[in-house]
Design a protein around this motif. Structure first.
Motif, PDB file in Angstrom:
ATOM      1  N   SER A   1      93.196  -6.508  41.370  1.00 17.89           N
ATOM      2  CA  SER A   1      93.736  -5.373  40.635  1.00 17.89           C
ATOM      3  C   SER A   1      92.648  -4.656  39.858  1.00 17.89           C
ATOM      4  CB  SER A   1      94.828  -5.855  39.692  1.00 17.89           C
ATOM      5  OG  SER A   1      94.297  -6.835  38.848  1.00 17.89           O
ATOM      6  N   LEU A   2      92.898  -3.381  39.663  1.00 18.02           N
ATOM      7  CA  LEU A   2      92.006  -2.562  38.846  1.00 18.02           C
ATOM      8  C   LEU A   2      92.769  -2.157  37.596  1.00 18.02           C
ATOM      9  CD1 LEU A   2      90.700  -0.381  41.787  1.00 18.02           C
ATOM     10  CD2 LEU A   2      89.402  -2.106  40.552  1.00 18.02           C
ATOM     11  N   PRO A   3      92.043  -1.833  36.547  1.00 18.85           N
ATOM     12  CA  PRO A   3      92.733  -1.453  35.301  1.00 18.85           C
ATOM     13  C   PRO A   3      93.678  -0.276  35.518  1.00 18.85           C
ATOM     14  CG  PRO A   3      90.365  -1.599  34.981  1.00 18.85           C
ATOM     15  CD  PRO A   3      90.610  -1.824  36.430  1.00 18.85           C
ATOM     16  N   GLY A   4      94.804  -0.337  34.820  1.00 13.55           N
ATOM     17  CA  GLY A   4      95.824   0.691  35.003  1.00 13.55           C
ATOM     18  C   GLY A   4      95.409   2.059  34.495  1.00 13.55           C
ATOM     19  N   ALA A   5      94.328   2.084  33.686  1.00 14.86           N
ATOM     20  CA  ALA A   5      93.895   3.368  33.132  1.00 14.86           C
ATOM     21  C   ALA A   5      93.385   4.304  34.229  1.00 14.86           C
ATOM     22  CB  ALA A   5      92.813   3.134  32.092  1.00 14.86           C
ATOM     23  N   LEU A   6      92.809   3.710  35.269  1.00 15.35           N
ATOM     24  CA  LEU A   6      92.385   4.528  36.403  1.00 15.35           C
ATOM     25  C   LEU A   6      93.636   4.870  37.186  1.00 15.35           C
ATOM     26  CD1 LEU A   6      89.722   1.965  37.557  1.00 15.35           C
ATOM     27  CD2 LEU A   6      89.191   4.077  36.378  1.00 15.35           C
ATOM     28  N   ASN A   7      93.766   6.118  37.595  1.00 22.30           N
ATOM     29  CA  ASN A   7      94.930   6.369  38.433  1.00 22.30           C
ATOM     30  C   ASN A   7      94.492   6.369  39.895  1.00 22.30           C
ATOM     31  OD1 ASN A   7      93.725   8.827  38.784  1.00 22.30           O
ATOM     32  ND2 ASN A   7      94.942   9.785  37.156  1.00 22.30           N
ATOM     33  N   PRO A   8      95.424   6.245  40.818  1.00 24.35           N
ATOM     34  CA  PRO A   8      95.062   6.127  42.240  1.00 24.35           C
ATOM     35  C   PRO A   8      94.118   7.224  42.712  1.00 24.35           C
ATOM     36  CG  PRO A   8      97.393   5.710  41.923  1.00 24.35           C
ATOM     37  CD  PRO A   8      96.856   6.095  40.601  1.00 24.35           C
ATOM     38  N   GLN A   9      94.345   8.471  42.242  1.00 21.69           N
ATOM     39  CA  GLN A   9      93.456   9.558  42.685  1.00 21.69           C
ATOM     40  C   GLN A   9      92.013   9.285  42.305  1.00 21.69           C
ATOM     41  OE1 GLN A   9      96.281  10.096  41.076  1.00 21.69           O
ATOM     42  NE2 GLN A   9      97.489  11.677  42.120  1.00 21.69           N
ATOM     43  N   LYS A  10      91.830   8.851  41.058  1.00 22.50           N
ATOM     44  CA  LYS A  10      90.476   8.590  40.571  1.00 22.50           C
ATOM     45  C   LYS A  10      89.810   7.542  41.444  1.00 22.50           C
ATOM     46  CE  LYS A  10      90.411   9.541  35.631  1.00 22.50           C
ATOM     47  NZ  LYS A  10      90.658   8.870  34.355  1.00 22.50           N
ATOM     48  N   ILE A  11      90.590   6.508  41.754  1.00 25.18           N
ATOM     49  CA  ILE A  11      90.023   5.408  42.521  1.00 25.18           C
ATOM     50  C   ILE A  11      89.589   5.912  43.899  1.00 25.18           C
ATOM     51  CG2 ILE A  11      90.508   3.177  43.579  1.00 25.18           C
ATOM     52  CD1 ILE A  11      92.495   2.738  41.261  1.00 25.18           C
ATOM     53  N   THR A  12      90.478   6.657  44.544  1.00 27.34           N
ATOM     54  CA  THR A  12      90.152   7.186  45.873  1.00 27.34           C
ATOM     55  C   THR A  12      88.896   8.051  45.787  1.00 27.34           C
ATOM     56  OG1 THR A  12      92.516   7.620  45.791  1.00 27.34           O
ATOM     57  CG2 THR A  12      91.436   7.953  47.904  1.00 27.34           C
ATOM     58  N   LYS A  13      88.832   8.849  44.730  1.00 26.52           N
ATOM     59  CA  LYS A  13      87.702   9.749  44.542  1.00 26.52           C
ATOM     60  C   LYS A  13      86.407   8.947  44.449  1.00 26.52           C
ATOM     61  CE  LYS A  13      87.429  14.012  41.853  1.00 26.52           C
ATOM     62  NZ  LYS A  13      87.869  14.502  40.547  1.00 26.52           N
ATOM     63  N   LYS A  14      86.446   7.929  43.585  1.00 27.98           N
ATOM     64  CA  LYS A  14      85.256   7.142  43.358  1.00 27.98           C
ATOM     65  C   LYS A  14      84.839   6.439  44.658  1.00 27.98           C
ATOM     66  CE  LYS A  14      83.235   3.723  40.308  1.00 27.98           C
ATOM     67  NZ  LYS A  14      81.887   4.142  40.055  1.00 27.98           N
ATOM     68  N   PHE A  15      85.839   5.962  45.351  1.00 30.40           N
ATOM     69  CA  PHE A  15      85.551   5.263  46.601  1.00 30.40           C
ATOM     70  C   PHE A  15      84.843   6.174  47.592  1.00 30.40           C
ATOM     71  CE2 PHE A  15      86.850   1.138  48.245  1.00 30.40           C
ATOM     72  CZ  PHE A  15      87.180   0.515  47.068  1.00 30.40           C
ATOM     73  N   SER A  16      85.450   7.338  47.738  1.00 30.36           N
ATOM     74  CA  SER A  16      84.870   8.230  48.746  1.00 30.36           C
ATOM     75  C   SER A  16      83.476   8.686  48.312  1.00 30.36           C
ATOM     76  CB  SER A  16      85.782   9.419  48.996  1.00 30.36           C
ATOM     77  OG  SER A  16      86.199   9.939  47.763  1.00 30.36           O
ATOM     78  N   LYS A  17      83.247   8.725  47.008  1.00 30.01           N
ATOM     79  CA  LYS A  17      81.935   9.159  46.528  1.00 30.01           C
ATOM     80  C   LYS A  17      80.907   8.040  46.714  1.00 30.01           C
ATOM     81  CE  LYS A  17      80.038  10.275  42.298  1.00 30.01           C
ATOM     82  NZ  LYS A  17      80.356  10.298  40.880  1.00 30.01           N
ATOM     83  N   ASP A  18      81.237   6.858  46.224  1.00 27.19           N
ATOM     84  CA  ASP A  18      80.266   5.761  46.224  1.00 27.19           C
ATOM     85  C   ASP A  18      80.047   5.174  47.611  1.00 27.19           C
ATOM     86  OD1 ASP A  18      80.279   6.192  43.606  1.00 27.19           O
ATOM     87  OD2 ASP A  18      80.650   4.111  42.977  1.00 27.19           O
ATOM     88  N   LEU A  19      81.114   5.150  48.368  1.00 32.27           N
ATOM     89  CA  LEU A  19      81.005   4.429  49.628  1.00 32.27           C
ATOM     90  C   LEU A  19      81.074   5.373  50.812  1.00 32.27           C
ATOM     91  CD1 LEU A  19      83.467   1.577  48.636  1.00 32.27           C
ATOM     92  CD2 LEU A  19      80.981   1.543  48.478  1.00 32.27           C
ATOM     93  N   SER A  20      80.565   6.585  50.616  1.00 33.02           N
ATOM     94  CA  SER A  20      80.682   7.601  51.661  1.00 33.02           C
ATOM     95  C   SER A  20      79.922   7.206  52.925  1.00 33.02           C
ATOM     96  CB  SER A  20      80.182   8.950  51.145  1.00 33.02           C
ATOM     97  OG  SER A  20      78.939   8.760  50.534  1.00 33.02           O
ATOM     98  N   ASN A  21      78.877   6.361  52.728  1.00 38.22           N
ATOM     99  CA  ASN A  21      78.077   6.014  53.900  1.00 38.22           C
ATOM    100  C   ASN A  21      78.661   4.850  54.697  1.00 38.22           C
ATOM    101  OD1 ASN A  21      77.632   4.525  51.702  1.00 38.22           O
ATOM    102  ND2 ASN A  21      75.422   4.287  51.980  1.00 38.22           N
TER     103      ASN A  21
END
Lengths: 666, 160
Positions: free
Chosen positions: A156-176
């Motif tokens: 689990s991830l902290p509830g303060a992050l919302n799903p959009q943020k998580i998806t955003k971060k994922f696509s940014k950090d792990l784009s490669n």
């Protein structure tokens, strides 16, 4: 009347009759058994005693537990709930089943523990279910980690992050990274549960990205079942636990029907314990046993005939020795007896002392009434007590005695209220004025204390002097009874001279008379006479108080004793509380009357009036009755008893049948 | 300024009610905590614990009593305050002092005795009346003070 005469008793009998004789004595309840200090051997009955004590303990515990499950059970024989009646037939049944009943008691205790344990289990299962709920949509178990080529992250991830943020971060950090699957299982404000699958070579990158966001693994769970199934399993367990609890509860409720049996057995065993206590006090020799103790003189013949009719016994009575601390029983007439408990709460008299109850009772009733001094309050108290007397006809003696005591206190309050013209304070004036527009007031039989407070102060102090002098008179009486004539003169008569002389002498001074609004004037001859008496008293005290010592020390002790005159003065002044408490009642009821009167001409005036009137006066009556009670006791204990009373007597406590919960119907 | 006397008299009333009131509130509070502690263990003792708790409450009543007598003597209860001199006002103020001060401190100290008395009563239920008498000993001084206050106030009724 007085302290009842008591005799020492010795009973000699054969050992084989021991139990029967003790049972009989216990049923009669008129003998106090004492540890005989002879050298004969004693029987050690402590083993049996401990056995029964444990049983009583267990039964008591069972009772308490029943009370938890059936909250309305009345265990104690309280005011409204007289003891349960057990029929003789029922008694025999209970005694037959006694082992079974104690077993049931143990069972209740066991079931109760079991229920507690199961309830704790329930809580745990519940919290497990709660923690598994967010994962319900995951199809694999929570420990799932890897396949041959892939690595998966469940957590689990902290509830303060919302799903959009998580998806955003994922696509940014792990784009490669191409081969990555990211799924949000559930999201709420506390946590977001995610499932991530990636190829093994990307494991580190993905992990660090997740850790950046505050990834945590689900709390450890060893099962290999997917969450959904796990949840169903847990829910089954919960159901099962609840069922078990219900069964245990119904067991307890079933056993609880035997409440009467438990109670009766407790009473029975408690009496057995008493019996073993008594056995431990007996002396034995060969095939005889000796029971020694005390008995009231009036019961002597009764006991002797009853015992010798049934058994082969020798009963012997003797007069207690003079220095022996025999137990005390007070006996007084109907109106005085309620106050025995007041005396007892201070201390019972010693054998050679005078029973202070009768004289004290007169003052007690008078002082209580004077402090409360409101006719209506007195009426309410008396009526309440009559009601209580009828209601608790069957209950214990102590309630009836207090009801009786407060009934008379109420009567006295009524009389003083009429004397001082106080009926709910000045309620009659206010009501007649506000509602009938015509002021009407009942005149006091004597005077209004608020208008002539000094007159009442004088009366209070006078009553105090009478009270204190009565105390001294009792001391005088008992000294003369014991033939200590010298002490009677030294310790009482001289004090009469001194205190009485000072009091009368001071009345001759104009200031005191003016202050206390006394309209007589003592002639100077009388004043001088009493002044002289005071001096005689003082000299007497000075020379006799230190009579055990010699020389200078004797005089010094005399001076110290003389200083005690301040004690007398402060004792007398202490009676000024009669005025203060009397005024408190009438003025505070006046406060409530005025408050009630203020709202009487508003809308629904009489209703408001009645409301304030009722609340105010019930407050006033309770707090002032409490005050009157406490301070009456104080005046008796400190000012009155202080003059003559030693106390320290032992209460006569006969060996008898006690029952806390049940009574046996004959 | 001609009503300064009245103001002082009312200050007396205020102090007579405020100070013993504070004392009783603290006292009944302290005693109530001790009583609640006892009741958690032995609920049956509620009524007697309540009696003990009430004992430090009387000082507040004494304050009320003195204040009320002053108010009624000033004619404030009937809505027409009488004009009184500065001297009379100050006298009323002074007359209220005994009950104000003794009421405050005696209630607090009485409460301490009551707390100890509740402990005594918890351990030895038969000592209830002894616990009560011990507390009543402290109250004596509150009674003396209210007595003097009331006598002084009543004697001022003719001073204008």
């Amino acid at each position: 009347m007085a302290i009842l005469p008591i005799k020492k008793i010795n009973i000699f009998a054969f050992k084989e009759d021991k139990e029967d004789i003790l049972k009989l004595i216990q049923t009669m309840g008129i003998v106090q058994i004492n540890e005989s200090n002879t050298d004969f051997e004693k029987e050690d009955s402590s083993n049996y005693k401990v056995f029964f004590e444990r049983a009583v303990d267990r039964l008591n515990q069972a009772l308490q537990i029943i009370k938890i499950y059936i909250p309305k059970t009345n265990l104690q024989s309280n005011l409204l709930n007289p003891k349960r009646i057990i029929l003789p037939k029922k008694r025999d049944e209970i005694i037959e089943e006694e082992k079974e009943i104690t077993r049931l008691a143990s069972k209740i205790i066991f079931s109760h523990e079991e229920i507690k344990q199961k309830k704790a289990d329930c809580l745990q299962v519940n919290s497990e279910i709660e923690s598994i709920k967010p994962w319900e949509n995951l199809d694999i178990h929570l420990r799932f980690k890897e396949t041959k080529y892939t690595r998966s992250f469940i957590g689990s991830l902290p509830g303060a992050l919302n799903p959009q943020k998580i998806t955003k971060k994922f696509s940014k950090d792990l784009s490669n990274i191409e081969d990555i699957e990211f799924e949000i299982i559930s999201a709420d404000k506390n946590q977001i549960c995610v499932f991530v699958v990636c190829m093994k070579e990307d494991e580190l990158k993905v992990e660090s990205c997740l850790n950046d966001m505050g990834f945590t693994k689900p709390s450890s769970d060893s099962t290999k079942l997917p969450p959904k199934h796990e949840k169903i399993k847990l829910e089954k367990t919960l159901c099962f636990l609840k069922l078990q609890i219900a069964t245990l509860k119904s067991d307890i409720l079933n056993i609880a029907k035997k409440l009467d049996d438990f109670m009766f057995l407790i009473d029975l065993y408690s009496n057995k314990i008493e019996e073993y206590n008594a056995i431990g006090k007996l002396s034995h020799m060969h095939n005889l046993f000796i029971l020694s103790g005390y008995i009231l003189q009036k019961d002597c013949t009764l006991l002797k005939t009853t015992l010798s009719n049934k058994f082969c016994v020798a009963v012997e009575y003797e007069e207690p020795r003079d220095n022996e601390n025999t137990p005390i029983v007070l006996s007084n007439s109907y109106l005085v007896s309620p106050l025995e408990s007041v005396v007892e709460s201070f201390s019972l008299p010693k054998k050679y002392e005078v029973d202070p109850t009768p004289i004290m009772s007169v003052f007690y009733y008078v002082l209580f009434g004077l402090m409360l001094s409101d006719a209506a309050y007195g009426f309410i108290i008396s009526v309440g007590c009559i009601f209580a007397l009828f209601k608790f006809k069957k209950s214990g003696n102590s309630i009836k005695q207090s009801a009786k005591m407060f009934f008379i206190c109420g009567l006295s309050t009524m009389i003083w209220g009429i004397m001082f013209g106080s009926y709910f304070g000045d309620a009659i004036d206010i009501i007649s004025d506000k509602f009938f527009k015509h002021k009407f007031s009942i005149q006091p039989l004597w005077f209004f204390p608020i208008k002539q407070p000094m007159k009442l102060l004088g009366f209070s102090l006078g009553l105090g002097i009478l009270h204190i002098f009565t105390g001294l008179a009792i001391k005088l009486y008992s000294l003369i009874k014991q033939k200590h004539y010298k002490e009677a003169i030294y310790d009482v008569i001289f004090w009469y001279f001194l205190v009485g002389g000072i009091v009368v002498y001071s009345l001759s001074s104009e200031i005191v008379c003016d202050m206390l609004v006394l309209d007589f004037k003592l002639s100077s001859d009388v004043a001088n006479f009493f002044g002289t008496t005071a001096v005689v008293g003082a000299l007497g005290i000075l020379f006799t108080s230190g009579r055990e010592s010699k020389g200078l020390k004797r005089i010094l002790k005399g001076i110290y004793a003389l200083y005690n005159v301040t004690g007398y003065i402060s004792d007398i002044l202490s009676y000024s509380r009669l005025l203060a408490l009397g005024l408190a009642t009438s003025v505070i009821s006046g406060v409530f009357n005025v408050m009630a009167g203020m709202v009487s001409d508003t809308f629904l005036g009489p209703v408001w009036f009645l409301l304030i009137f009722l609340i105010g006066h019930s407050l006033n009556i309770s707090i002032n009755a409490l005050g009157a009670y406490v301070h009456t006791n104080r005046l008796q204990f400190i000012e009155f008893f202080g003059k003559f009373y030693e106390g320290g007597g032992q209460k006569f406590s006969p060996f008898k049948l006690n029952s806390k919960y049940t009574t046996l119907k004959k | 300024m001609e009503n300064l006397g009245l103001a002082f008299a009312i200050l007396g009333v205020a102090l007579a009610v405020i100070m013993p009131g504070i004392g009783s509130a603290i006292g009944v509070g302290l005693a109530g905590q001790a009583a609640a502690g006892l009741i958690t263990e032995e609920p049956d003792k509620f009524s007697k614990a309540l009696v003990l708790q009430l004992l430090p409450g009387t000082q507040g009543m004494y304050g009320l009593l003195s204040g009320f007598i002053v108010l009624s003597q000033l004619g404030l209860m009937s809505g027409s305050p009488s004009k009184i001199s500065l001297l009379a006002g100050l006298s009323y103020l002074c007359a209220c002092m005994p009950v104000a001060f003794v009421g405050l401190w005696s209630a607090i100290h009485q409460a301490r005795v009551v707390v100890a008395g509740i402990n005594l009563f918890a351990k030895r239920p038969e000592s209830f009346s002894k616990a009560m008498i011990l507390a009543a000993m402290v109250e004596t001084y509150a009674i003396f003070s209210v007595l003097i206050s009331v006598l002084a106030i009543l004697s001022l009724s003719n001073v204008k």
